[in-house]
Structures are given as C-alpha cells and as structure tokens.
Design an enzyme around this catalytic site. Structure first.
Site, PDB file in Angstrom:
ATOM      1  N   GLU A 106       0.896  -1.456   0.014  1.00 57.19           N
ATOM      2  CA  GLU A 106      -0.051   0.085   0.458  1.00 57.19           C
ATOM      3  C   GLU A 106       1.315   1.165  -0.330  1.00 57.19           C
ATOM      4  O   GLU A 106       1.600   1.312   0.625  1.00 57.19           O
ATOM      5  CB  GLU A 106      -0.860  -0.138   1.059  1.00 57.19           C
ATOM      6  CG  GLU A 106      -1.997  -1.558   1.422  1.00 57.19           C
ATOM      7  CD  GLU A 106      -2.600  -1.464   2.117  1.00 57.19           C
ATOM      8  OE1 GLU A 106      -2.992  -0.170   3.027  1.00 57.19           O
ATOM      9  OE2 GLU A 106      -3.788  -2.064   2.660  1.00 57.19           O
ATOM     10  N   ARG A 163      -2.091 -10.757   3.358  1.00 56.35           N
ATOM     11  CA  ARG A 163      -2.444 -12.055   2.668  1.00 56.35           C
ATOM     12  C   ARG A 163      -3.717 -11.610   1.928  1.00 56.35           C
ATOM     13  O   ARG A 163      -3.501 -10.171   1.536  1.00 56.35           O
ATOM     14  CB  ARG A 163      -3.382 -11.484   4.488  1.00 56.35           C
ATOM     15  CG  ARG A 163      -3.719 -10.728   4.744  1.00 56.35           C
ATOM     16  CD  ARG A 163      -4.267 -10.544   6.204  1.00 56.35           C
ATOM     17  NE  ARG A 163      -4.693  -8.728   6.220  1.00 56.35           N
ATOM     18  CZ  ARG A 163      -3.873  -7.606   6.879  1.00 56.35           C
ATOM     19  NH1 ARG A 163      -3.025  -7.939   7.239  1.00 56.35           N
ATOM     20  NH2 ARG A 163      -4.256  -6.695   7.054  1.00 56.35           N
TER      21      ARG A 163
END
Length: 87
Positions: A47, A65
């Site tokens: 991110e 994940r």
C-alpha cells in the site's frame, strides 16, 4: 464508539481513474522492487499514499494476506489472487 468496519470503503474503483499512467507505473515498479528486495513470493498487498498535488507517493505497509479488495483486482486483471504465484 464505532468499530473499524464502520469506516471501511463502500466503493472500490480500479484502476484509479485519476492516477496518471506514469505515476501508476512507478508505484507498481516500486512494489515489485520492494517484494524482490526481500524475496517475497506470496500473495499480499503493498500500500502507498499518493500526494496528488506533488505527484509523489509514499510507502505505507505490506499486508501478507489476501484482502477483501482483492476481488476487485481479480476482476480488473482477470486472474484469481489465491491461485496466482510469482515465479
């Protein structure tokens, strides 16, 4: 007090309609370099935060994940995240 779920996104748009192509490519390359640098080969999300005014981006985190948003990625890329593998 509201939980974190109360502040989650309701709509996900991909690819970003406002992100210039060159900046998108730079972000993707940065994510690939980061993963290659630590030999990360599993599913995950890198991110970044974008400063639109300056045209810069900054690393936030890596989530190791498959996240809820991956269904959007699967539709856009035509691949199934849980089956994809980096060679």
């Amino acid at each position: 007090m509201l939980g974190a779920a109360a502040h989650q996104k309701v709509v996900e748009v991909a690819p970003s309609i406002d992100l210039p192509r060159k900046l998108r490519e730079e972000i993707c390359e940065a994510a690939k370099r980061l993963c290659a640098g630590v030999k990360y080969t599993h599913a995950g999300t890198v991110e970044f935060l974008v400063d639109e005014d300056r045209g810069e981006f900054f690393f936030i985190e890596v989530n190791p994940r498959i996240q809820v948003e991956h269904t959007v990625t699967e539709v856009v890329t035509g691949s199934i995240s849980s089956r994809a593998r980096s060679w």
